[in-house]
Design a protein around this motif. Structure first.
Motif, PDB file in Angstrom:
ATOM      1  N   GLY A 108      -4.841 -15.017  -0.350  1.00 14.20           N
ATOM      2  CA  GLY A 108      -4.493 -13.786   0.377  1.00 14.20           C
ATOM      3  C   GLY A 108      -5.168 -13.711   1.725  1.00 14.20           C
ATOM      4  O   GLY A 108      -4.609 -13.230   2.696  1.00 14.20           O
ATOM      5  N   LEU A 131      -4.164  -6.705  -1.848  1.00 17.94           N
ATOM      6  CA  LEU A 131      -2.955  -6.537  -2.654  1.00 17.94           C
ATOM      7  C   LEU A 131      -2.379  -7.890  -3.074  1.00 17.94           C
ATOM      8  O   LEU A 131      -1.855  -8.033  -4.176  1.00 17.94           O
ATOM      9  CB  LEU A 131      -1.914  -5.725  -1.881  1.00 17.94           C
ATOM     10  CG  LEU A 131      -2.300  -4.269  -1.634  1.00 17.94           C
ATOM     11  CD1 LEU A 131      -1.257  -3.584  -0.761  1.00 17.94           C
ATOM     12  CD2 LEU A 131      -2.459  -3.524  -2.943  1.00 17.94           C
ATOM     13  N   PHE A 132      -2.483  -8.877  -2.207  1.00 18.91           N
ATOM     14  CA  PHE A 132      -2.031 -10.221  -2.558  1.00 18.91           C
ATOM     15  C   PHE A 132      -2.855 -10.753  -3.720  1.00 18.91           C
ATOM     16  O   PHE A 132      -2.315 -11.358  -4.654  1.00 18.91           O
ATOM     17  CB  PHE A 132      -2.163 -11.143  -1.338  1.00 18.91           C
ATOM     18  CG  PHE A 132      -1.409 -12.429  -1.468  1.00 18.91           C
ATOM     19  CD1 PHE A 132      -0.125 -12.538  -0.970  1.00 18.91           C
ATOM     20  CD2 PHE A 132      -1.984 -13.526  -2.083  1.00 18.91           C
ATOM     21  CE1 PHE A 132       0.578 -13.728  -1.091  1.00 18.91           C
ATOM     22  CE2 PHE A 132      -1.292 -14.716  -2.208  1.00 18.91           C
ATOM     23  CZ  PHE A 132      -0.001 -14.814  -1.710  1.00 18.91           C
ATOM     24  N   ILE A 134       5.048  -8.388   9.388  1.00 22.06           N
ATOM     25  CA  ILE A 134       5.209  -7.802   8.048  1.00 22.06           C
ATOM     26  C   ILE A 134       5.520  -6.315   8.174  1.00 22.06           C
ATOM     27  O   ILE A 134       6.429  -5.793   7.524  1.00 22.06           O
ATOM     28  CB  ILE A 134       3.949  -8.020   7.191  1.00 22.06           C
ATOM     29  CG1 ILE A 134       3.781  -9.502   6.857  1.00 22.06           C
ATOM     30  CG2 ILE A 134       3.998  -7.178   5.916  1.00 22.06           C
ATOM     31  CD1 ILE A 134       2.451  -9.850   6.241  1.00 22.06           C
ATOM     32  N   VAL A 135       4.779  -5.617   9.021  1.00 21.65           N
ATOM     33  CA  VAL A 135       4.999  -4.180   9.222  1.00 21.65           C
ATOM     34  C   VAL A 135       6.371  -3.932   9.835  1.00 21.65           C
ATOM     35  O   VAL A 135       7.109  -3.043   9.410  1.00 21.65           O
ATOM     36  CB  VAL A 135       3.882  -3.574  10.109  1.00 21.65           C
ATOM     37  CG1 VAL A 135       4.212  -2.163  10.512  1.00 21.65           C
ATOM     38  CG2 VAL A 135       2.551  -3.624   9.382  1.00 21.65           C
ATOM     39  N   PHE A 151       0.722 -10.171  10.717  1.00 20.58           N
ATOM     40  CA  PHE A 151       0.666  -8.870  10.068  1.00 20.58           C
ATOM     41  C   PHE A 151       1.617  -7.875  10.738  1.00 20.58           C
ATOM     42  O   PHE A 151       2.234  -7.051  10.067  1.00 20.58           O
ATOM     43  CB  PHE A 151      -0.767  -8.324  10.093  1.00 20.58           C
ATOM     44  CG  PHE A 151      -1.715  -9.141   9.253  1.00 20.58           C
ATOM     45  CD1 PHE A 151      -1.714  -9.030   7.875  1.00 20.58           C
ATOM     46  CD2 PHE A 151      -2.583 -10.030   9.837  1.00 20.58           C
ATOM     47  CE1 PHE A 151      -2.571  -9.774   7.092  1.00 20.58           C
ATOM     48  CE2 PHE A 151      -3.456 -10.787   9.080  1.00 20.58           C
ATOM     49  CZ  PHE A 151      -3.446 -10.669   7.699  1.00 20.58           C
ATOM     50  N   THR A 154      -0.414  -1.685  11.401  1.00 19.85           N
ATOM     51  CA  THR A 154      -0.837  -3.065  11.204  1.00 19.85           C
ATOM     52  C   THR A 154      -2.332  -3.166  10.941  1.00 19.85           C
ATOM     53  O   THR A 154      -2.779  -4.031  10.187  1.00 19.85           O
ATOM     54  CB  THR A 154      -0.456  -3.919  12.432  1.00 19.85           C
ATOM     55  OG1 THR A 154       0.951  -3.792  12.641  1.00 19.85           O
ATOM     56  CG2 THR A 154      -0.813  -5.374  12.227  1.00 19.85           C
ATOM     57  N   THR A 174      -5.663  -4.292   3.942  1.00 19.08           N
ATOM     58  CA  THR A 174      -5.201  -4.156   2.561  1.00 19.08           C
ATOM     59  C   THR A 174      -4.365  -5.331   2.055  1.00 19.08           C
ATOM     60  O   THR A 174      -4.308  -5.564   0.851  1.00 19.08           O
ATOM     61  CB  THR A 174      -4.366  -2.874   2.392  1.00 19.08           C
ATOM     62  OG1 THR A 174      -3.245  -2.918   3.284  1.00 19.08           O
ATOM     63  CG2 THR A 174      -5.211  -1.642   2.670  1.00 19.08           C
ATOM     64  N   PHE A 175      -3.698  -6.078   2.933  1.00 18.38           N
ATOM     65  CA  PHE A 175      -2.808  -7.143   2.477  1.00 18.38           C
ATOM     66  C   PHE A 175      -3.519  -8.212   1.646  1.00 18.38           C
ATOM     67  O   PHE A 175      -3.024  -8.577   0.571  1.00 18.38           O
ATOM     68  CB  PHE A 175      -2.074  -7.780   3.666  1.00 18.38           C
ATOM     69  CG  PHE A 175      -1.099  -8.834   3.254  1.00 18.38           C
ATOM     70  CD1 PHE A 175       0.148  -8.499   2.751  1.00 18.38           C
ATOM     71  CD2 PHE A 175      -1.423 -10.186   3.352  1.00 18.38           C
ATOM     72  CE1 PHE A 175       1.049  -9.470   2.367  1.00 18.38           C
ATOM     73  CE2 PHE A 175      -0.530 -11.163   2.975  1.00 18.38           C
ATOM     74  CZ  PHE A 175       0.704 -10.800   2.480  1.00 18.38           C
ATOM     75  N   THR A 202      -2.763  -2.799   7.397  1.00 18.64           N
ATOM     76  CA  THR A 202      -2.186  -3.952   6.705  1.00 18.64           C
ATOM     77  C   THR A 202      -3.141  -5.132   6.714  1.00 18.64           C
ATOM     78  O   THR A 202      -3.259  -5.856   5.719  1.00 18.64           O
ATOM     79  CB  THR A 202      -0.855  -4.354   7.366  1.00 18.64           C
ATOM     80  OG1 THR A 202       0.006  -3.221   7.382  1.00 18.64           O
ATOM     81  CG2 THR A 202      -0.182  -5.478   6.611  1.00 18.64           C
TER      82      THR A 202
END
Length: 106
Positions: free
Chosen positions: A105, A94-95, A69-70, A66, A84, A90-91, A87
């Motif tokens: 996800g 959202l995935f 990704i950030v 993560f 992060t 929420t990741f 993230t």
């Protein structure tokens, strides 16, 4: 990256490191000198500066992905909150919204 000193008797390197890592760096330098049978010992000196230090976030096996990704979008400035954490929450959601696969996800 190390550069050759003017006297050509040692290598010099400068870089940022967190304060808590200073003993680990010193130990690694000493271990490298012993392992390589170096004729010159290692010197580790902390330099004080007024420049803004680099951002450092501790990660573990779970949070590393993560954090990457950030960091792909932008690294937070020194003493800013680490995005992060948000993230990680929420990741997966959202995935799931994008691909309709909540399990993937997570």
């Amino acid at each position: 990256m190390l550069s050759l000193d003017v006297t050509k008797k040692c290598l010099v390197g400068e870089g940022w490191s967190p304060l808590f890592a200073a003993p680990e760096i010193q130990e690694a330098l000493q271990r490298a000198a012993v392992d390589s049978n170096s004729q010159v010992g290692s010197i580790f000196q902390v330099l004080r500066t007024k420049e803004m230090p680099q951002t450092f976030f501790r990660t573990n096996k779970f949070t590393t992905a993560f954090q990457e990704i950030v960091d792909a979008y932008s690294v937070a400035k020194y003493q800013e909150a680490n995005p992060t954490v948000f993230t990680i929450v929420t990741f997966p959601f959202l995935f799931a919204v994008m691909f309709g696969d909540w399990g993937h996800g997570i």
